[in-house]
Write a protein that holds these residues in place. Structure first.
Motif, mmCIF file in Angstrom:
data_model
loop_
_atom_site.group_PDB
_atom_site.id
_atom_site.type_symbol
_atom_site.label_atom_id
_atom_site.label_comp_id
_atom_site.label_asym_id
_atom_site.label_seq_id
_atom_site.Cartn_x
_atom_site.Cartn_y
_atom_site.Cartn_z
ATOM 1 N N ASN A 24 76.097 38.015 41.345
ATOM 2 C CA ASN A 24 75.570 39.158 40.761
ATOM 3 C C ASN A 24 75.291 40.284 41.787
ATOM 4 O OD1 ASN A 24 74.910 38.319 37.766
ATOM 5 N ND2 ASN A 24 73.928 36.566 39.052
ATOM 6 N N ASP A 25 75.670 41.494 41.381
ATOM 7 C CA ASP A 25 75.460 42.611 42.364
ATOM 8 C C ASP A 25 74.145 43.504 41.716
ATOM 9 O OD1 ASP A 25 77.443 43.222 44.322
ATOM 10 O OD2 ASP A 25 78.962 43.252 42.645
ATOM 11 N N LEU A 26 73.582 44.081 42.699
ATOM 12 C CA LEU A 26 72.401 44.731 42.318
ATOM 13 C C LEU A 26 72.960 45.928 42.061
ATOM 14 C CD1 LEU A 26 69.906 43.724 45.278
ATOM 15 C CD2 LEU A 26 69.440 43.385 42.747
ATOM 16 N N VAL A 27 72.286 46.878 41.203
ATOM 17 C CA VAL A 27 72.631 48.044 40.717
ATOM 18 C C VAL A 27 71.419 48.967 41.021
ATOM 19 C CG1 VAL A 27 73.602 49.697 39.112
ATOM 20 C CG2 VAL A 27 74.499 47.231 39.115
ATOM 21 N N HIS A 28 70.388 48.766 40.323
ATOM 22 C CA HIS A 28 69.178 49.515 40.596
ATOM 23 C C HIS A 28 67.914 48.745 40.557
ATOM 24 C CE1 HIS A 28 66.879 53.224 40.099
ATOM 25 N NE2 HIS A 28 66.272 52.569 39.049
ATOM 26 N N THR A 29 66.774 49.139 41.326
ATOM 27 C CA THR A 29 65.693 48.416 41.063
ATOM 28 C C THR A 29 64.568 49.397 40.883
ATOM 29 O OG1 THR A 29 66.350 46.687 42.567
ATOM 30 C CG2 THR A 29 64.096 47.051 42.453
ATOM 31 N N GLN A 30 63.953 49.293 39.840
ATOM 32 C CA GLN A 30 62.767 50.115 39.620
ATOM 33 C C GLN A 30 61.431 49.202 39.739
ATOM 34 O OE1 GLN A 30 62.393 51.692 35.510
ATOM 35 N NE2 GLN A 30 60.471 53.076 36.186
ATOM 36 N N LEU A 31 60.537 49.771 40.558
ATOM 37 C CA LEU A 31 59.419 49.092 41.003
ATOM 38 C C LEU A 31 57.968 49.756 40.645
ATOM 39 C CD1 LEU A 31 60.121 47.856 44.432
ATOM 40 C CD2 LEU A 31 59.981 46.303 42.305
ATOM 41 N N LYS A 32 56.952 49.158 39.888
ATOM 42 C CA LYS A 32 55.884 49.992 39.958
ATOM 43 C C LYS A 32 54.556 49.102 40.394
ATOM 44 C CE LYS A 32 57.240 52.119 35.569
ATOM 45 N NZ LYS A 32 56.950 51.835 33.996
ATOM 46 N N VAL A 33 54.221 49.600 41.454
ATOM 47 C CA VAL A 33 53.091 48.539 42.228
ATOM 48 C C VAL A 33 51.741 49.059 42.310
ATOM 49 C CG1 VAL A 33 55.175 47.512 43.362
ATOM 50 C CG2 VAL A 33 53.820 49.461 44.346
ATOM 51 N N SER A 34 50.893 48.365 42.413
ATOM 52 C CA SER A 34 49.426 48.881 42.728
ATOM 53 C C SER A 34 48.922 47.557 43.572
ATOM 54 C CB SER A 34 48.683 48.959 41.461
ATOM 55 O OG SER A 34 48.818 47.683 40.678
ATOM 56 N N PHE A 35 47.714 47.780 44.105
ATOM 57 C CA PHE A 35 47.371 46.854 45.143
ATOM 58 C C PHE A 35 45.744 46.254 44.922
ATOM 59 C CE2 PHE A 35 50.223 49.876 46.408
ATOM 60 C CZ PHE A 35 51.202 49.256 47.279
ATOM 61 N N ASP A 36 45.570 45.153 45.328
ATOM 62 C CA ASP A 36 44.205 44.601 45.400
ATOM 63 C C ASP A 36 43.850 44.509 46.957
ATOM 64 O OD1 ASP A 36 41.904 43.000 45.901
ATOM 65 O OD2 ASP A 36 42.376 41.899 44.018
ATOM 66 N N TRP A 37 43.099 45.632 47.489
ATOM 67 C CA TRP A 37 42.901 45.477 48.944
ATOM 68 C C TRP A 37 41.902 44.396 49.361
ATOM 69 C CZ3 TRP A 37 44.573 48.986 52.778
ATOM 70 C CH2 TRP A 37 45.506 49.924 52.209
ATOM 71 N N LYS A 38 41.142 43.899 48.816
ATOM 72 C CA LYS A 38 40.159 43.020 48.630
ATOM 73 C C LYS A 38 41.046 41.271 49.174
ATOM 74 C CE LYS A 38 35.676 43.254 47.552
ATOM 75 N NZ LYS A 38 34.873 43.413 46.217
ATOM 76 N N LYS A 39 41.776 41.330 48.074
ATOM 77 C CA LYS A 39 42.663 39.952 48.282
ATOM 78 C C LYS A 39 44.064 40.080 49.302
ATOM 79 C CE LYS A 39 41.300 37.670 44.036
ATOM 80 N NZ LYS A 39 41.487 37.867 42.514
ATOM 81 N N MET A 40 44.330 41.352 49.305
ATOM 82 C CA MET A 40 45.551 41.852 49.961
ATOM 83 C C MET A 40 46.876 41.369 49.094
ATOM 84 S SD MET A 40 44.669 41.842 54.032
ATOM 85 C CE MET A 40 43.297 40.558 54.032
ATOM 86 N N HIS A 41 46.839 41.613 47.861
ATOM 87 C CA HIS A 41 47.680 41.357 46.970
ATOM 88 C C HIS A 41 48.320 42.350 46.230
ATOM 89 C CE1 HIS A 41 46.021 37.119 45.531
ATOM 90 N NE2 HIS A 41 46.219 37.163 46.845
ATOM 91 N N LEU A 42 49.595 42.423 45.925
ATOM 92 C CA LEU A 42 50.488 43.554 45.076
ATOM 93 C C LEU A 42 50.603 42.999 43.555
ATOM 94 C CD1 LEU A 42 53.586 45.585 46.392
ATOM 95 C CD2 LEU A 42 53.595 44.016 44.343
ATOM 96 N N PHE A 43 50.220 43.996 42.745
ATOM 97 C CA PHE A 43 50.787 43.756 41.337
ATOM 98 C C PHE A 43 51.822 44.299 41.204
ATOM 99 C CE2 PHE A 43 45.887 43.744 41.507
ATOM 100 C CZ PHE A 43 45.726 42.246 41.331
ATOM 101 N N GLY A 44 52.930 43.714 40.690
ATOM 102 C CA GLY A 44 54.118 44.417 40.556
ATOM 103 C C GLY A 44 54.929 44.395 39.195
ATOM 104 N N LYS A 45 55.464 45.328 38.826
ATOM 105 C CA LYS A 45 56.312 45.343 37.687
ATOM 106 C C LYS A 45 57.713 45.708 38.090
ATOM 107 C CE LYS A 45 52.792 46.585 34.376
ATOM 108 N NZ LYS A 45 52.474 45.499 33.791
ATOM 109 N N ALA A 46 58.765 44.831 38.026
ATOM 110 C CA ALA A 46 60.185 45.073 38.442
ATOM 111 C C ALA A 46 61.190 45.408 37.509
ATOM 112 C CB ALA A 46 60.574 44.309 39.554
ATOM 113 N N TYR A 47 61.961 46.395 37.412
ATOM 114 C CA TYR A 47 63.146 46.281 36.420
ATOM 115 C C TYR A 47 64.337 46.400 37.268
ATOM 116 C CZ TYR A 47 59.290 47.981 33.206
ATOM 117 O OH TYR A 47 58.110 48.339 32.506
ATOM 118 N N ILE A 48 64.973 45.210 36.950
ATOM 119 C CA ILE A 48 66.170 45.223 38.052
ATOM 120 C C ILE A 48 67.608 45.179 37.252
ATOM 121 C CG2 ILE A 48 67.154 43.847 39.751
ATOM 122 C CD1 ILE A 48 64.284 42.557 40.268
#
Ligand SMILES: [Zn+2]
Length: 884
Positions: A65-89
């Motif tokens: 499969n070829d990647l064409v476009h990636t759309q990401l929406k990210v936010s962060f939990d600085w305490k846990k050092m986690h990233l919450f992500g929504k990806a549209y690939i």
């Protein structure tokens, strides 16, 4: 990418790292990405499931499969050092139809996997093994059909188990710096590092260099934070809850490892090249120096665009300095990340800057970013070029001597490395992809490109690069595409060059002998390739310059046998026969010219390397009749590095009329380059002559930190009390150079009252290896002082366990072990003294208390050293500690 040079430790590091061999084994997963070719199914086995034998062939990643476009929406939990992500690939099958998809996704919690559909998303079946996400699509897709997958996930980079390379400390992908805000010395920041395959530690993707896609990234961060990513910021919205969301869009395709984001309280200094935004992101404290640090960038963009005949491709160019970066710098498309050592004051920049890193990363925007190596085996298509970009900029901006100085360092770096690693530039066989980020891909590769340029000529070289760039832009390439571009332009079959230099390992070792036959009037040059008999014989086009009666004639020869003799007619004995007159060969050589020839060479041959070779020839020949003249020529050279080397190495045995001495004294105060002044002062320090003490003392007020620290060390040789007094006035200076010099002086001279100062320096973030080692000497002298020892040990424990550089931890562990030995000696002394006291006195009571203290302290130290050694995780250091 540009790894951090570890100066003297680099060599040690290289030798040690190349010994590590790892084997990865794990269960083969049940679901693989599949594509159908007729009826037969191809199962893709996850990479880490293959048992890799040493130096296995590493194919390019098979694209299903070829990647064409990636759309990401990210936010962060600085305490846990986690990233919450929504990806549209968005993807599409590469050629064969397929109903499945494999994505790289490292250590995520996967919440949802859906096919994006108008009228409502369709949940999809998937399995996940914490490194690959295997998705069953709703049907078979054909190559003209795009589809978009929605994935919501949590990335937990700090909980990943990763292994890094010599170039990158580790591979977490996303880094939170000072997340809890408790470190007063650092801002809170986050940044990413994708190369080699770590972008998939923060978003799902096909994390391979032969993928290209466009991106759109929305980052939600706290107000007051500035964000940076690839492409242009298309919106910035306040969320009304103390956060805002910035969206960055990159409409031109690029590889997943070049995706970046950074956020933090950066100050942005704006600059431009014509219409193009050129911005510098850095700590507020260094904003006043931003243009001094990065200010040549617009001119560099202009120069590279013109030199290559291919304009800068991306919509802006930003450079951001972050804290605790894992390498020197990283060439993310349109947004390069740099380590914090880039931040220097104007005064610090007197002694040198990191502009080579700036030109290296910028050149990558063409070589690496616009065209990406198809596989890590082809990494020199990125790194050799970026390294050569440094040469091109230096040559244009500062002249050929300056560029050749860097080129010679590169050759030496590679030759040293080649003693322990022998691999071709293009390495189809390796155990671990991180291995290829080494002095072969960087330094040797840069030199090979230089040799290719000298062989085909400037016009053909740059036109070939233009051809290569234009025919592969926004795509990927293997080395053959580079060769074909050169063949297209020059009309010559260049397989021999590429086979020899790109696809085969090693280099020739040349022995060159000269003779002139006055009867036949022939100059005879005998060339021998004396590398091991089992190594290949190299084909070497070589330029030979013959200097005779005031004229220079260039002869071009090709050596293609192990031993060859070339004769040139010459009416009189020439003044000089200069073999490899371009000094472009990648080789080791013994060039057996006479002293007369070398003395002529330093005066008349044009290149930096001509003068350097002559200087090196005479450096251990102070009784030679040419010596003083050659050295004086070196001291007067236009190139600072030649003057520095001459000043450092000079011996004054035959300085008959005192000319050399006079020159060095004047250079110590008046040479425009601080390295030269420092070299001259170092030389003065060795004379043991109180007449030059005043010159040295005056240098303590120099503008250069390097000169001041050298003057301190020189003064220490002449008058240690004066040096100690002078040192105390410099304690408030923050320069690493000065602090190292103070450490050196205090290690032998200071009393317990300097312990607080030394500890305050040791507790700083970037404490140097030298300072920790100097402190070890000081502590051994203070070992009978319980107060000093107790404070010292807790600081050293901290460094030995927590410093993020293994060699600094090593210095601390060494210091602890030496302290233990010093304690053992002190204990013996006290024991003997106690035995000699016959009756109970205050002194004997003190001795008994001291003995009790030191015995307890020693056993605690012993336990601590053992525990530090066992808990060490760095493979290099573990190996060294084991051998001790
Ligand atoms: Zn690089």
């Amino acid at each position: 990418m540009k790894p951090v040079a570890l100066l003297t430790l680099a060599a040690l590091l290289f030798i040690i790292t190349q010994c590590s061999v790892t084997h990865k084994t794990s269960q083969i997963d049940q679901i693989g990405e599949t594509s159908s070719r007729g009826d037969s199914l191809i199962y893709e086995i996850p990479e880490d499931a293959i048992e890799v034998h040493p130096a296995a062939y590493q194919p390019s990643y098979t694209i299903i499969n070829d990647l064409v476009h990636t759309q990401l929406k990210v936010s962060f939990d600085w305490k846990k050092m986690h990233l919450f992500g929504k990806a549209y690939i968005t993807l599409k099958p590469h050629f064969y139809e397929t109903d499945s998809l494999r994505l790289d996704a490292k250590g995520f919690d996967i919440h949802q996997v859906e096919l994006v559909k108008t009228g409502g998303n369709l949940p999809l079946k998937y399995s996940y093994d914490s490194s690959s996400l295997y998705i069953s699509l709703d049907k078979k897709y054909r190559r003209e059909e795009q589809y978009t997958i929605y994935i919501s996930y949590t990335a937990k980079p700090n909980e990943l188990q990763v292994k890094g390379s010599a170039a990158i400390n580790d591979a977490r992908g996303l880094y939170f710096i000072n997340a809890d805000g408790k470190d007063p010395e650092k801002p809170r920041q986050l940044w990413t590092q994708g190369e080699t395959e770590s972008s998939s530690a923060w978003f799902p993707t096909i994390d391979k260099p032969n993928m290209k896609m466009t991106t759109e990234l929305s980052m939600t961060v706290e107000d007051g934070f500035v964000t940076l990513s690839n492409g242009m910021m298309i919106s910035s919205k306040s969320n009304g809850d103390g956060t805002h969301t910035d969206t960055w869009k990159m409409e031109l395709p690029y590889a997943p490892y070049l995706v970046m984001m950074a956020a933090g309280p950066f100050t942005v200094v704006k600059d431009h090249f014509k219409e193009l935004e050129v911005n510098y992101y850095l700590d507020k404290k260094y904003a006043p120096y931003a243009k001094k640090i990065f200010g040549n960038t617009p001119e560099m963009i202009d120069f590279f665009s013109k030199r290559l005949g291919v304009p800068y491709a991306w919509p802006k160019y930003s450079q951001v300095v972050v804290h605790d970066f894992v390498t020197g710098a990283m060439e993310n498309v349109s947004a390069t990340v740099f380590f914090d050592k880039m931040q220097q004051t104007s005064r610090e920049m007197i002694d040198g800057n990191h502009e080579d890193i700036i030109s290296h990363e910028l050149f990558h925007q063409w070589f690496g970013d616009l065209i990406t190596c198809e596989s890590w085996s082809n990494l020199p298509l990125n790194e050799s070029f970026a390294t050569y970009g440094e040469y091109l900029w230096n040559e244009y901006k500062y002249g050929r001597d300056e560029a050749d100085f860097g080129n010679n360092n590169d050759l030496n770096h590679y030759l040293y490395y080649s003693r322990s690693v022998n691999a071709p530039l293009i390495r189809y066989e390796y155990d671990d992809k991180e291995e290829v980020f080494d002095a072969i891909s960087y330094q040797k590769g840069g030199r090979i490109l230089h040799m290719l340029r000298k062989y085909v000529g400037d016009e053909a070289f740059f036109l070939s690069l233009k051809t290569y760039l234009e025919s592969n832009r926004f795509g990927t390439a293997e080395v053959h595409q580079l060769r074909l571009a050169f063949e297209k332009v020059t009309g010559e079959d260049l397989n021999w060059f590429f086979d020899q230099w790109f696809l085969s390992p090693g280099h020739p070792i040349l022995d060159i002998q000269y003779n002139y036959d006055s009867i036949s009037k022939l100059v005879v040059v005998t060339l021998n390739q004396i590398q091991d008999a089992e190594d290949m014989v190299f084909r070497l086009p070589i330029n030979v310059d013959i200097y005779e009666n005031g004229t220079k004639t260039r002869r071009e020869i090709v050596m293609n046998k192990r031993q060859q003799t070339f004769s040139f007619s010459c009416d009189t004995k020439p003044d000089l026969v200069n073999t490899d007159a371009d000094k472009s060969l990648v080789c080791e050589k013994s060039d057996n010219k006479s002293d007369t020839s070398f003395a002529f060479q330093i005066e008349h041959a044009p290149l930096f390397m001509d003068r350097l070779e002559a200087l090196q020839f005479f450096s251990d020949k102070s009784d030679n009749s040419f010596y003083s003249r050659v050295m004086l020529r070196g001291l007067n050279d236009t190139m600072w590095a030649i003057r520095t080397i001459a000043a450092q190495n000079i011996v004054l045995d035959n300085d008959l009329n005192g000319e050399l001495k006079k020159k060095i004294i004047s250079m110590a105060s008046s040479d425009p380059k601080s390295h030269v002044r420092a070299a001259a002062i170092e030389q003065l320090g060795q004379w043991n002559d109180h007449n030059v003490e005043e010159v040295i003392e005056n240098s303590l007020r120099d503008s250069s930190y390097l000169v001041i620290s050298t003057a301190l060390s020189a003064l220490l040789e002449l008058d240690s009390i004066k040096a100690f007094e002078a040192a105390q006035f410099l304690e408030n200076d923050s320069s690493d150079e000065i602090i190292s010099a103070l450490g050196n002086i205090y290690s032998n001279l200071a009393g317990p009252d300097k312990n607080d100062f030394l500890l305050s320096q040791l507790n700083k973030d970037d404490v140097s290896y030298d300072l920790v080692s100097s402190y070890g000497i000081y502590l051994s002298r203070m070992i009978g002082n319980p107060e000093v020892v107790q404070e010292a040990l807790s600081t050293l424990y901290d460094i030995a366990q927590n410093d993020d550089r293994w060699y600094v931890r090593f210095a601390a562990i060494n210091t602890l072990m030496n302290s233990f030995n010093a304690m053992a000696a002190q204990k013996e002394t006290w024991k003997n003294q106690l035995m000699q006291t016959t009756k109970e006195t205050e002194e004997s009571q003190n001795l008994a208390t001291n003995l009790e203290w030191i015995t307890t302290e020693m056993s605690a130290l012993d336990v601590k050293i053992e525990s530090i050694k066992t808990s060490e995780t760095d493979e290099n250091l573990r190996r060294i500690l084991k051998s001790q």
